[in-house]
Design a protein around this motif. Structure first.
Motif, PDB file in Angstrom:
ATOM      1  N   LEU A   7       2.262  12.495   6.921  1.00 18.62           N
ATOM      2  CA  LEU A   7       2.846  11.189   6.602  1.00 18.62           C
ATOM      3  C   LEU A   7       3.423  10.522   7.853  1.00 18.62           C
TER       4      LEU A   7
ATOM      5  N   THR B 209       3.415  18.163   3.919  1.00 17.73           N
ATOM      6  CA  THR B 209       2.685  16.897   3.998  1.00 17.73           C
ATOM      7  C   THR B 209       3.454  15.849   4.801  1.00 17.73           C
TER       8      THR B 209
ATOM      9  N   GLY C 223       6.302  21.024   1.365  1.00 16.91           N
ATOM     10  CA  GLY C 223       4.850  21.155   1.247  1.00 16.91           C
ATOM     11  C   GLY C 223       4.123  20.925   2.557  1.00 16.91           C
TER      12      GLY C 223
ATOM     13  N   ASN D  57       0.815  -1.204   0.000  1.00 21.43           N
ATOM     14  CA  ASN D  57       0.000   0.000   0.000  1.00 21.43           C
ATOM     15  C   ASN D  57       0.850   1.256   0.000  1.00 21.43           C
ATOM     16  N   LEU D  58       1.915   1.231   0.809  1.00 22.92           N
ATOM     17  CA  LEU D  58       2.771   2.412   0.917  1.00 22.92           C
ATOM     18  C   LEU D  58       3.486   2.674  -0.403  1.00 22.92           C
TER      19      LEU D  58
ATOM     20  N   ARG E 258       1.243  11.006 -10.566  1.00 27.11           N
ATOM     21  CA  ARG E 258       0.334  12.152 -10.632  1.00 27.11           C
ATOM     22  C   ARG E 258       1.064  13.479 -10.734  1.00 27.11           C
ATOM     23  N   LYS E 259       2.322  13.495 -10.351  1.00 27.69           N
ATOM     24  CA  LYS E 259       3.103  14.716 -10.547  1.00 27.69           C
ATOM     25  C   LYS E 259       3.595  14.798 -11.990  1.00 27.69           C
TER      26      LYS E 259
ATOM     27  N   TYR F 162       2.488   1.728  -3.291  1.00 28.39           N
ATOM     28  CA  TYR F 162       1.444   2.187  -4.220  1.00 28.39           C
ATOM     29  C   TYR F 162       1.222   3.677  -4.062  1.00 28.39           C
ATOM     30  N   ASN F 163       1.127   4.133  -2.802  1.00 26.94           N
ATOM     31  CA  ASN F 163       0.964   5.567  -2.525  1.00 26.94           C
ATOM     32  C   ASN F 163       2.060   6.385  -3.178  1.00 26.94           C
ATOM     33  N   GLU F 164       3.303   5.940  -2.985  1.00 27.41           N
ATOM     34  CA  GLU F 164       4.437   6.707  -3.499  1.00 27.41           C
ATOM     35  C   GLU F 164       4.446   6.718  -5.026  1.00 27.41           C
TER      36      GLU F 164
ATOM     37  N   GLU G  40       7.825  16.733   0.250  1.00 28.95           N
ATOM     38  CA  GLU G  40       6.931  16.477   1.388  1.00 28.95           C
ATOM     39  C   GLU G  40       7.286  17.423   2.533  1.00 28.95           C
TER      40      GLU G  40
ATOM     41  N   LEU H 140       1.849   6.415  -6.911  1.00 24.63           N
ATOM     42  CA  LEU H 140       0.738   7.284  -7.302  1.00 24.63           C
ATOM     43  C   LEU H 140       1.178   8.744  -7.330  1.00 24.63           C
ATOM     44  N   LYS H 141       1.933   9.133  -6.296  1.00 19.59           N
ATOM     45  CA  LYS H 141       2.371  10.528  -6.224  1.00 19.59           C
ATOM     46  C   LYS H 141       3.339  10.858  -7.370  1.00 19.59           C
TER      47      LYS H 141
END
Lengths: 304, 326
Positions: free
Chosen positions: B142, B138, B136, B3-4, B14-15, B6-8, B133, B10-11
């Motif tokens: 996290l 975030t 920003g 999952n983690l 998406r950037k 996948y998150n990274e 991160e 995705l980021k």
């Protein structure tokens, strides 16, 4: 019924480059209460909050959340905390929903239903699939709270939650925080330098300055002590002498005297003044505010 | 963990980082393809003939004459023999070695991209992996999840490795597909010479042998991947240490470019060989180009890069897990 403490802080200290920023503070948060964290800029509020959520490591002291030690059992302890530290900074290039998914993936088993639930709770249903970069500050604040509530925390920590909100937004936020504490039974820690805010929504208040906890008490108690009476009398000197014998005089302000507010003795003091031939023009109980107390306690201190 | 990561990923996606990189590669490959096409054209005009078979036959006859002469050294003789073999192979199989096909272009592109262009592309992804991160804000969200800091950083590093692999695949595929339009897609079985080692002035040809081009390209891709991972790891460490993505890029860029410059002038400064940036041209050891400093070998360079990479990784993890976040 005694309410359980969800967050216990004991003798917390932080030293940065040999300078003690937080000088041993202790307090407790109870289930279902809103706890206000008050202090001038630079008092150490944010540093303390960052220690509570594990972003900064305390030099000494203990933080325990729902019975778990934050340092030794980090993941178990932090599981029960939801927080926004300073601004609600989310990924601007993702949609609100994607942001929530992102954080949901980091916590074991959060069902989709819970995500819908928090979105509805903060009232973002209509815009949740838009990119965060198009959100207003108020909407980001709501999304920030939504992500904080995702994991069903027991303790909610909000750093300056009304920052940048318009008056309507501030009132909504206040009502929402009260709702979370009263209905959902969360402990909410709110930091603010807006005294009126704290006064309106908190059950208990801690006043911080220069890294120490000056007072921790219920809002009611703090305000009761703070009640004042303003006397307008002539001649002022005679009135001052008589009142000084009865009670303490805080200060003389132009042609008025200010004494503590003791409703039962007020008429006795007045009688004495009248008997001594002092003309009493006005007796005015002054509405107490936290602001006065705050300024008195912190003494308008400067930041070191 | 899945999952983690996948998150990274995705980021990163998406950037639009990977998309930008693919676009850069596509444009550059097209540019170089055209440049090489022009070069081939010009060569043909200058020689006056486009028949490569007569040229090659002439070269073979020259080589045979030199082999028959007695004043030739043993080393040189061996080298010539191997080259002769190669040239005869070309003639027999009707392969033109001077007209590049897509695999040849791909090989040359990798050789030229390995020390600057490729690390640069990797840097685009790695530079803001952690620093964005932090800047920003975030990072606060996290790090207040029920996940250990080390695990979060590890998920980011795995995402980086995936992105690097994707970049390499993109470079390989695009350079093959785009250049093939002009040069054709043949030439995988073209035999190439490899195995030279250079000691000081002497060329050691003991290990020289022929390798089909597809194997050769595969080895070079592997080396490029290795270099990209080391460059990515170094950038990753800087990204942990610094809040500003621009500063990370600046430092990395300075290091990479200084490597290119240093390689040309450090032959007398021996200890410079322990700097990571003069060790990036791993493919030179395969094609047999002299290294910038005596005594550098493929094994040496790979070890130096590995040490730098591991150190950077250790620093990144220690700092990230211990640091106070403001």
């Amino acid at each position: 019924m005694t309410k359980q403490a969800t967050l216990i802080v004991e003798n917390l200290r932080k030293t940065i480059r040999r300078k003690e920023i937080i000088k041993g503070i202790s307090f407790e948060l109870k289930e279902g209460e809103v706890f206000g964290f008050l202090g001038p800029n630079g008092a150490g509020k944010t540093t303390t909050i960052r220690m509570l959520v594990g972003l900064i490591k305390p030099t000494s002291g203990r933080i325990s959340i729902c019975g778990y030690d934050l340092e030794r059992q980090f993941t178990k302890a932090i599981r029960h905390i939801g927080c926004i530290v300073e601004n609600p900074e989310l990924y601007p290039y993702l949609s609100g929903w994607e942001n929530l998914e992102h954080f949901a993936r980091m916590v074991p088993d959060i069902p989709k239903a819970r995500m819908n639930e928090v979105v509805e709770l903060v009232g973002l249903q209509n815009r949740i699939h838009d990119r965060v970069s198009t959100y207003s500050l108020g909407m980001r604040q709501r999304l920030g709270i939504a992500q904080a509530l995702l994991g069903k925390p027991k303790v909610l920590i909000l750093d300056e939650p009304t920052n940048g909100l318009d008056p309507v937004g501030i009132r909504e936020m206040r009502e929402f925080i009260r709702f979370l504490a009263e209905t959902e039974g969360l402990s909410v820690l709110v930091s603010s330098h807006l005294l009126s805010e704290i006064q309106l929504m908190c059950d208990r208040v801690a006043i911080m300055a220069k890294g120490t906890m000056l007072r921790v008490d219920t809002v009611e108690h703090l305000l009761k002590e703070q009640a004042r009476v303003v006397w307008k009398a002539e001649p002022l000197e005679a009135a001052k002498a008589i009142l000084a014998a009865e009670t303490s005089i805080f200060r003389t302000d132009g042609d008025t005297l200010i004494t503590p507010y003791e409703p039962k003795k007020l008429s006795v003091w007045n009688k004495k003044l009248v008997e001594a031939g002092v003309a009493v023009h006005e007796i005015q109980p002054k509405l107490p505010t936290l602001e006065d107390l705050f300024i008195e306690l912190t003494g308008g201190e400067t930041i070191e | 963990m899945n999952n983690l990561v996948y998150n990274e990923m995705l980021k990163i996606v998406r950037k639009k980082r990977l998309f930008v990189i693919a676009a850069i590669v596509a444009v550059l490959v097209a540019l170089f393809t055209y440049a090489q096409f022009k070069q081939v054209k010009e060569l043909q005009e200058r020689l006056g003939t486009s028949d490569w078979r007569t040229q090659l036959q002439q070269q073979i006859i020259d080589a045979q004459n030199r082999l028959n002469s007695s004043s030739i050294s043993e080393e040189w003789r061996k080298y010539l023999q191997i080259r002769l073999q190669q040239q005869q192979y070309y003639l027999e199989h009707d392969i033109n070695p001077s007209a590049p096909g897509a695999p040849t272009f791909m090989r040359m592109f990798i050789e030229n991209a390995i020390d600057l262009f490729l690390p640069l592309l990797v840097m685009v992804v790695a530079a803001d992996l952690v620093s964005s991160e932090a800047s920003g804000g975030t990072i606060k969200l996290l790090l207040t999840r029920p996940v250990k800091r080390g695990t979060i950083l590890l998920s980011k590093y795995i995402a980086l490795l995936l992105a690097i692999s994707f970049i390499l695949l993109t470079v390989a595929l695009l350079s093959y597909l785009i250049s093939g339009i002009v040069f054709g897609y043949h030439g995988w079985r073209l035999p190439l010479l490899t195995g030279f080692t250079i000691n000081g002035e002497d060329l050691n040809t003991e290990g020289v042998h022929l390798l089909p081009q597809w194997k050769y390209v595969l080895i070079e891709l592997g080396l490029a991947w290795y270099v990209a991972i080391v460059a990515g790891t170094l950038t990753f460490m800087l990204s942990v240490l610094m809040r500003s993505t621009a500063a990370v890029m600046g430092i990395m860029l300075a290091a990479l470019i200084s490597g290119a410059i240093l390689s040309n002038m450090v032959s007398s400064w021996e200890s410079a060989k322990y700097l990571f940036m003069v060790n990036l041209r791993l493919t030179d050891y395969i094609s047999g180009t002299a290294p910038p400093i005596d005594g550098m070998t493929l094994g040496f360079s790979m070890t130096v890069l590995a040490v730098w990479g591991l150190l950077a990784l250790a620093i990144a993890f220690i700092v990230f897990t211990k640091r106070d976040v403001y």
